[in-house]
Design an enzyme around this catalytic site. Structure first.
Site, PDB file in Angstrom:
ATOM      1  N   THR A 112      65.806  73.331  62.968  1.00  0.00           N
ATOM      2  CA  THR A 112      67.000  72.330  62.812  1.00  0.00           C
ATOM      3  C   THR A 112      67.834  72.912  62.051  1.00  0.00           C
ATOM      4  OG1 THR A 112      65.068  70.733  62.395  1.00  0.00           O
ATOM      5  CG2 THR A 112      67.412  69.869  62.022  1.00  0.00           C
ATOM      6  N   CYS A 124      59.034  71.259  55.215  1.00  0.00           N
ATOM      7  CA  CYS A 124      59.287  70.572  56.428  1.00  0.00           C
ATOM      8  C   CYS A 124      57.944  70.907  57.796  1.00  0.00           C
ATOM      9  CB  CYS A 124      60.682  71.270  57.121  1.00  0.00           C
ATOM     10  SG  CYS A 124      61.038  70.623  58.705  1.00  0.00           S
TER      11      CYS A 124
HETATM   12  N1  LIG Z   1      59.095  65.732  63.975  1.00  0.00           N
HETATM   13  C1  LIG Z   1      59.614  66.333  62.890  1.00  0.00           C
HETATM   14  O1  LIG Z   1      59.885  66.030  61.665  1.00  0.00           O
HETATM   15  C2  LIG Z   1      59.928  68.020  63.080  1.00  0.00           C
HETATM   16  C3  LIG Z   1      59.968  68.831  61.752  1.00  0.00           C
HETATM   17  C4  LIG Z   1      60.054  70.052  62.097  1.00  0.00           C
HETATM   18  C5  LIG Z   1      60.182  70.624  63.370  1.00  0.00           C
HETATM   19  N2  LIG Z   1      60.031  69.783  64.539  1.00  0.00           N
HETATM   20  C6  LIG Z   1      60.099  70.158  66.007  1.00  0.00           C
HETATM   21  O2  LIG Z   1      58.838  70.616  66.168  1.00  0.00           O
HETATM   22  C7  LIG Z   1      58.967  71.546  67.341  1.00  0.00           C
HETATM   23  C8  LIG Z   1      58.083  72.951  66.674  1.00  0.00           C
HETATM   24  O3  LIG Z   1      58.624  73.545  65.668  1.00  0.00           O
HETATM   25  P1  LIG Z   1      58.076  74.931  65.165  1.00  0.00           P
HETATM   26  O4  LIG Z   1      58.867  75.417  64.011  1.00  0.00           O
HETATM   27  O5  LIG Z   1      56.648  75.022  65.347  1.00  0.00           O
HETATM   28  O6  LIG Z   1      58.791  75.579  66.400  1.00  0.00           O
HETATM   29  P2  LIG Z   1      58.302  77.287  67.206  1.00  0.00           P
HETATM   30  O7  LIG Z   1      59.441  77.526  67.945  1.00  0.00           O
HETATM   31  O8  LIG Z   1      58.119  77.997  66.016  1.00  0.00           O
HETATM   32  O9  LIG Z   1      57.124  77.003  67.791  1.00  0.00           O
HETATM   33  C9  LIG Z   1      56.989  76.373  69.139  1.00  0.00           C
HETATM   34  C10 LIG Z   1      56.001  77.022  70.052  1.00  0.00           C
HETATM   35  O10 LIG Z   1      55.790  76.357  71.181  1.00  0.00           O
HETATM   36  C11 LIG Z   1      55.460  77.251  72.118  1.00  0.00           C
HETATM   37  N3  LIG Z   1      55.816  77.000  73.532  1.00  0.00           N
HETATM   38  C12 LIG Z   1      56.759  77.158  74.129  1.00  0.00           C
HETATM   39  N4  LIG Z   1      56.788  76.831  75.425  1.00  0.00           N
HETATM   40  C13 LIG Z   1      55.501  76.338  75.616  1.00  0.00           C
HETATM   41  C14 LIG Z   1      54.487  75.821  76.640  1.00  0.00           C
HETATM   42  N5  LIG Z   1      55.077  75.494  77.688  1.00  0.00           N
HETATM   43  N6  LIG Z   1      53.325  75.647  76.226  1.00  0.00           N
HETATM   44  C15 LIG Z   1      52.784  75.662  75.108  1.00  0.00           C
HETATM   45  N7  LIG Z   1      53.440  76.289  74.282  1.00  0.00           N
HETATM   46  C16 LIG Z   1      54.755  76.594  74.547  1.00  0.00           C
HETATM   47  C17 LIG Z   1      56.243  78.805  71.880  1.00  0.00           C
HETATM   48  O11 LIG Z   1      55.654  79.971  72.331  1.00  0.00           O
HETATM   49  C18 LIG Z   1      56.117  78.574  70.149  1.00  0.00           C
HETATM   50  O12 LIG Z   1      55.090  79.435  69.615  1.00  0.00           O
HETATM   51  C19 LIG Z   1      60.549  72.140  67.379  1.00  0.00           C
HETATM   52  O13 LIG Z   1      60.888  71.090  68.582  1.00  0.00           O
HETATM   53  C20 LIG Z   1      61.167  71.534  66.188  1.00  0.00           C
HETATM   54  O14 LIG Z   1      62.531  71.149  66.261  1.00  0.00           O
HETATM   55  C21 LIG Z   1      60.113  68.585  64.234  1.00  0.00           C
HETATM   56 ZN   LIG Z   2      62.956  71.736  59.445  1.00  0.00          ZN
END
Ligand SMILES: NC(=O)c1ccc[n+]([C@@H]2O[C@H](COP(=O)([O-])OP(=O)(O)OC[C@H]3O[C@@H](n4cnc5c(N)ncnc54)[C@H](O)[C@@H]3O)[C@@H](O)[C@H]2O)c1
Ligand SMILES: [Zn+2]
Ligand SMILES: [Zn+2]
Length: 371
Positions: free
Chosen positions: A42, A169
């Site tokens: 974010t 987070c």
């Molecule tokens: N809801 C909330 O409150 C909240 C809080 C934090 C983060 N998020 C969101 O959660 C999501 C994940 O965050 P993160 O820090 O773990 O991100 P990250 O980028 O570290 O992890 C995402 C993972 O998804 C994988 N990926 C990509 N394409 C894919 C596919 N087609 N199939 C399977 N896996 C695939 C990537 O290889 C990566 O390992 C982000 O969108 C982030 O913005 C939401």
């Molecule tokens: Zn965050």
């Protein structure tokens, strides 16, 4: 007081570390000396200028942990010396949402927080007399921050703050999505899409909930290895099986699909896979990812009529002040391997390096050493 902070001066440009003024805490607020802060998507999303609600100049950062140095008038839940985790998702314990067990989305300060203000509509951050807005109510890419007590979770002083900050987070989001939003039951089958901080947290919690089968899907074999370490019993490389990933999951589950699917990628195409691989009858698909502006999720309604359900999870459904301390305690009890998520430690001056590492998918989390 004067303190150093990483300022987003202009969208799409590197952050600039500089001295800013920070005013004393007002009523209901606390001054926190930050010790560590994780770098999350974010922050990078807002820095890039893609976030429609973003503004500059501001001090980014929201995965902070530190020590209370001073409290304003009327602060009853915190004292000087307390160890705290910052909460972009506060918990006032009084609003209609806080008193409901059904949500963690507190209504108390949403509007002012969204505008970059503290709850009284002003800022504590400034530069040469010009106010600088706070980011997510936290602004933790800095040596100090002032935040309302309702947005600070008091955690055990035994928890190292460079680990505790991850609970601000990503880690709590993943753990909570399985624990509080999906409420994964013992003996169930769980599929987690994405093995970043959020997905790995969901895998770890599915294990804590004693799910029998935990399938993790990612594109990176290295990350899938980490998922196994956190408790995944099966892994699928979504890049290799491509469109066939849903079919593979159906094949693995006797043709029915999983009791719980949890999406943690932010991709609407993967959200769709999460719905389609949830079990007929009662399968629950929980979305954690933040999709791009204007994107929509396509679902064939028949999938819902035949019993699949879809939920969204903000901050994992975690009521921050009550439940972040409990999650941190589970880490201290040895239930969660948090060390595995801390990939790089960087200085505040190297904050932009944190973004580069994230872009390169180098490691799970970079943590800024502020202490
Ligand atoms: N809801 C909330 O409150 C909240 C809080 C934090 C983060 N998020 C969101 O959660 C999501 C994940 O965050 P993160 O820090 O773990 O991100 P990250 O980028 O570290 O992890 C995402 C993972 O998804 C994988 N990926 C990509 N394409 C894919 C596919 N087609 N199939 C399977 N896996 C695939 C990537 O290889 C990566 O390992 C982000 O969108 C982030 O913005 C939401
Ligand atoms: Zn965050
Ligand atoms: Zn509230």
């Amino acid at each position: 007081m004067r303190m150093r902070a990483a300022v987003l001066e202009e969208f799409g440009r590197p952050l600039v570390v500089q001295e800013l003024d920070l005013a004393e805490p007002s009523a209901g607020e606390a001054l926190v000396r930050l010790v560590a802060c994780g770098v999350c998507h974010t922050d990078m999303y807002t820095a890039s200028g893609v976030d429609p609600s973003g503004y500059e100049p501001t001090v980014l950062g929201h995965e902070g942990a530190g020590v209370v140095e001073a409290v304003g008038e009327g602060v009853s839940s915190l004292a000087v010396g307390d160890h705290v985790v910052t909460l972009f998702s506060p918990q006032c314990r009084e609003c209609v949402h806080c008193v409901s067990p059904n949500t963690n989305i507190c209504l108390a300060i949403r509007d002012e927080q969204g505008k970059g203000h503290l709850p009284d509509g002003t800022t504590r951050l400034s530069r040469g007399g010009e106010p600088i807005r706070h980011f997510m109510g936290t602004s933790t890419f800095a040596e100090y921050t002032v935040m309302p007590q309702i947005a600070l979770a008091k955690v055990s002083p035994e928890a190292p703050l460079d680990r505790a900050c991850l609970f601000a987070c990503g880690l709590s989001t993943g753990l909570g999505a399985a624990m509080f939003t999906a409420k994964v039951e013992p003996g169930s089958t769980v599929v987690v899409f994405g093995a970043g901080m959020v997905g790995l947290g969901a895998v770890a919690d599915a294990r804590l909930q004693r799910a029998e089968r935990i399938v993790c899907v990612d594109l990176s074999d290295e990350r899938l290895q980490m998922a196994r370490h956190q408790g995944a019993t099966d892994t699928l490389n979504g890049g290799v099986c491509g469109e066939g990933v849903v079919q593979q999951i159906l094949d693995m589950t006797g043709g029915f699909g999983a009791d719980y699917t949890i999406e943690a990628t932010g991709l609407v195409s993967v959200m769709r896979q999460a719905v389609e691989s949830a079990r007929m009858g009662w399968g629950l698909a929980t979305m954690c990812g933040v999709a791009g502006k204007g994107e929509t999720l396509d679902i064939v309604p028949r999938l819902l009529i035949t019993g699949r359900r879809v939920a969204g999870s903000s901050f994992g459904g975690v009521k921050g002040r009550d439940q972040v301390p409990l999650l941190v305690q589970r880490y201290l009890d040895g239930d969660i391997d948090v060390d595995a998520f801390l990939s790089h430690r960087i200085a505040l001056d190297a904050v932009n390096r944190g973004f580069e590492l994230m872009e390169a998918q180098d490691g799970i989390r970079s943590v800024i050493d502020l202490g």
